[in-house]
Design an enzyme around this catalytic site. Sequence first.
Site, PDB file in Angstrom:
ATOM      1  N   VAL A  42     -31.436  29.316  22.691  1.00 36.64           N
ATOM      2  CA  VAL A  42     -30.347  30.366  23.124  1.00 36.64           C
ATOM      3  C   VAL A  42     -29.741  29.487  24.279  1.00 36.64           C
ATOM      4  CG1 VAL A  42     -29.600  32.609  23.630  1.00 36.64           C
ATOM      5  CG2 VAL A  42     -31.688  32.503  22.290  1.00 36.64           C
ATOM      6  N   ARG A 150     -25.989  19.191  16.795  1.00 38.87           N
ATOM      7  CA  ARG A 150     -26.152  17.668  16.176  1.00 38.87           C
ATOM      8  C   ARG A 150     -27.677  17.271  16.308  1.00 38.87           C
ATOM      9  NH1 ARG A 150     -22.717  12.558  18.288  1.00 38.87           N
ATOM     10  NH2 ARG A 150     -23.767  13.355  20.353  1.00 38.87           N
ATOM     11  N   SER A 168     -17.988  32.920  18.685  1.00 38.92           N
ATOM     12  CA  SER A 168     -16.378  32.223  18.592  1.00 38.92           C
ATOM     13  C   SER A 168     -15.730  33.651  19.445  1.00 38.92           C
ATOM     14  CB  SER A 168     -15.749  32.108  17.397  1.00 38.92           C
ATOM     15  OG  SER A 168     -14.486  31.711  17.546  1.00 38.92           O
ATOM     16  N   TYR A 182      -8.231  28.015  25.382  1.00 35.86           N
ATOM     17  CA  TYR A 182      -9.600  28.560  24.894  1.00 35.86           C
ATOM     18  C   TYR A 182      -9.101  29.010  23.487  1.00 35.86           C
ATOM     19  CZ  TYR A 182     -12.744  32.499  24.819  1.00 35.86           C
ATOM     20  OH  TYR A 182     -13.748  33.112  24.344  1.00 35.86           O
ATOM     21  N   LYS A 186     -11.656  28.102  20.366  1.00 33.29           N
ATOM     22  CA  LYS A 186     -12.534  28.937  19.376  1.00 33.29           C
ATOM     23  C   LYS A 186     -12.047  28.948  18.251  1.00 33.29           C
ATOM     24  CE  LYS A 186     -15.404  30.695  22.694  1.00 33.29           C
ATOM     25  NZ  LYS A 186     -16.743  30.503  22.602  1.00 33.29           N
TER      26      LYS A 186
END
Length: 276
Positions: A42, A150, A168, A182, A186
């Site tokens: 997380v 990745r 998002s 921003y 997003k």
Amino acid sequence: MTDRTPGDTTTGHLFASAPPPAPDDWEEPLIEGRFRGKTVVVTGATSGIGRATAVRVAREGGHVLAIDLSTLRMEALLEKNQDLDITGVVGDISNQDDVNKIAVRVRGRVDALAVVAGVADNMVALHEVEDELWESVFRINVDGPFRISRALIPIMLSRGVGSIVNVSSQAGLRGSIAGSAYTASKHAVIGLTRSAAYIYSPRGIRVNAVIPRPTKSALESNYGSLGGAGPLPSGPLTSPETEAAQIASPMTYLLSDDAANVTGAILPADDGWGLA
């Protein structure tokens, strides 16, 4: 037979309904053992939605690798949750060296990744955006999710299973929520989510995104600044902890095997705020 005021035609078409529960009456519905035996990474794990997600996963039996930039907040997270299986790593997911270290720390197994870390832009209009702001927002909001995903996807591929949940924003769906940097970042997160969901679905990896409403514990942003659309609508009267936990609930659903056939979803968790 329903009592009705004679001549009242304004509400006669509605079914009788009870008032909804008060926002703070909501209780987090823990599912015991849902993440038992699983390792979940997380990011942005020491505050707000990230912290609520990390703690929820750990309380449901998972081992959490909590990632954040703040040493002090990390210490506070670990101190308050000593009974839970949480390992803290202070690092920047937009920095490749830090990401490489995180990939080593998972020790060859990662079942799920929640990418929560992000930064806002103070509602700056396009012609006012300076290079430093643009690069900073994209480094954290786009480069970070890209680099950490990745690095960890090959580990998921080696086992043929995994789940990634990106955070998002309503700004990823429309143009009236935040500034240019921003908003663009997003939108990019949603594009990254959909592309990865399509590519990795046949290989056992699910990729979804959650769209939260603005919360008291979310990113700070001066939405009333020059070039902006003014203050956002006021939210329900809930505490920051409750709001974050309410968003962590769909986050953990998508991270878990309960959402085994869900991928490519862009899931609003906004109390209908985005419908307006």
